[in-house]
Scaffold this motif. Structure first.
Motif: not given
Length: 409
Positions: A268-272, A294-299, A303-306
């Protein structure tokens, strides 16, 4: 009390692992001709294993008597998160599935003779193994459905095994398998009808039927269908006691599910990392992608999920290492991290556009792995059933469900 400070000795080990990944593993990825057939480039893996030995990081999860470093679940949680960013790293350090889980199982339940015959060469990296449980004809999420049978020969000296398994990771070229087989026929006994049996793969009657196309990364040895036809092995090949198969397997799977979660965090970290790099490199509608909210919200969501995933893994690893009850935490961690992995990978695909669905680039492969994560080592729905059962047990006694929600008190 849980202390989130990483001990100095583990910091030093992690530094060596990180250097190994950046200096040895990531450059070696280009030397693997076909990521779906690592066996064809096994010389690359052997080179990485030599480097891991030189760096003193080979087989970190095993006791020193087997050439390991004696690192416990908490330390392995941190190591595996690093290894998840580059899957060749786990192969190089000899702590990849299914061999890592089989090593723990042999340590837990093996006789001294079994450990010398099977565990020691696994620890040395001179052989590979597999774990044969899942079957194509039944819903294997309910293990009492498994039909592969093992009966004693007339003279009681051998187990005679018949059945069909599939999605058996690493089976092609493995030296042996730990086979889950039905050794009893008492309908009231449930999971106590099942045992674990060590089966050398050169035993007559063991056959690789075929290796289907599977979604996601392909481990060395594939994930083939195996047929067992009158396979005969000595009675001493029973691993643990008769009828103890699922008790032992649950202990193995607790660590296995946690190990998968650790590696998924690394992936997941690599994907981010790939997604944020993409946002900085590309422009659309007159500005960098990184400036589109909107793209800022995605990353940010990734980060929250990680963050949540890391804390869940560390807490569960802490409980496992300290011998505390952990079944509920393992189920919650495996479910949450596998699904967070899916969300993070999905956002990375979206950010990459067409490059996100190209399977010769990393993001598409990571996405495939993320989808499979919700199925193997226990489907999310089965884990939710386990979680709910514990909550309801407490509620039925009039107690608060707090104790079954990862409470620290």
């Amino acid at each position: 009390m849980i202390d989130f400070t990483v001990p100095d000795e583990l910091q030093e080990l992690l530094a060596r692992v990180k250097a190994y990944i950046s200096e040895d593993v990531l450059p070696a990825e280009a030397d693997v001709a076909d990521p779906d057939d690592v066996l064809a480039s096994w010389d690359v893996v052997e080179r990485l294993r030599d480097r891991a030995r030189e760096r003193g990081i080979f087989t970190p999860h095993l006791p020193e008597e087997y050439g390991g470093l004696g690192i416990g679940p908490l330390g392995m949680a941190l190591i595996s998160q690093e290894l998840g960013t580059a899957p060749l790293g786990a192969l190089g350090m000899n702590c990849m599935a299914p061999d890592e889980g089989n090593m723990h199982t042999l340590l837990l339940a093996g006789t001294e003779a079994q450990k010398e015959r099977w565990l020691r060469p696994l620890a040395e990296g001179s052989i590979r193994s597999c774990f044969a449980m899942t079957e194509p004809e039944v819903a294997s999420s309910d293990p009492t459905n498994l039909e592969t049978s093992a009966v004693l020969s007339d003279d009681g000296s051998e187990w005679v095994i018949n059945g069909r398994k599939w999605c058996i990771t690493g089976a092609i070229g493995a030296a042996f398998s730990i086979v889950v087989a039905k050794t009893g026929d008492d309908s009231a006994a449930g999971h106590r009808n099942y045992s674990l049996i060590l089966v050398p793969t050169d035993t007559p009657g063991w056959a690789v039927e075929r290796d289907p196309e599977w979604m996601g990364s392909h481990s060395p040895g594939g994930h083939p269908i195996i047929t067992l036809t009158d396979v005969r092995v000595p009675v001493d090949n029973l691993l643990g006691g008769r009828g103890e198969g699922f008790v032992i397997a649950q202990k193995r799977l607790a660590g296995g599910r946690l190990a998968h979660s650790m590696r998924w965090i690394g992936m997941s970290q690599r994907a981010l990392d790939l997604a944020t790099k993409r946002l900085l490199e590309r422009k659309a509608f007159g500005k960098e992608l990184a400036r589109h909210q909107m793209l800022q919200a995605m990353i940010a969501d990734s980060a929250i999920d990680l963050y949540a995933s890391r804390l869940m893994v560390l807490h569960t690893a802490y409980k496992l290492e300290n011998g505390l009850p952990h079944r509920q935490e393992v189920a919650m961690t495996k479910t949450f991290v596998s699904e967070a992995f899916g969300r993070i990978a999905d956002r990375a695909v979206q950010i990459h556009g067409a490059a996100g669905i190209a399977l010769d680039l990393p993001v598409g492969r990571i996405y495939q792995d993320a989808r499979a994560a919700r199925i193997y080592d226990g489907a999310s729905e089965v884990h939710r059933m386990t979680i709910a059962r514990e909550l309801l047990k407490l509620a039925m006694t009039g107690e608060s469900t707090k104790a079954a929600t990862g409470d620290l008190g």
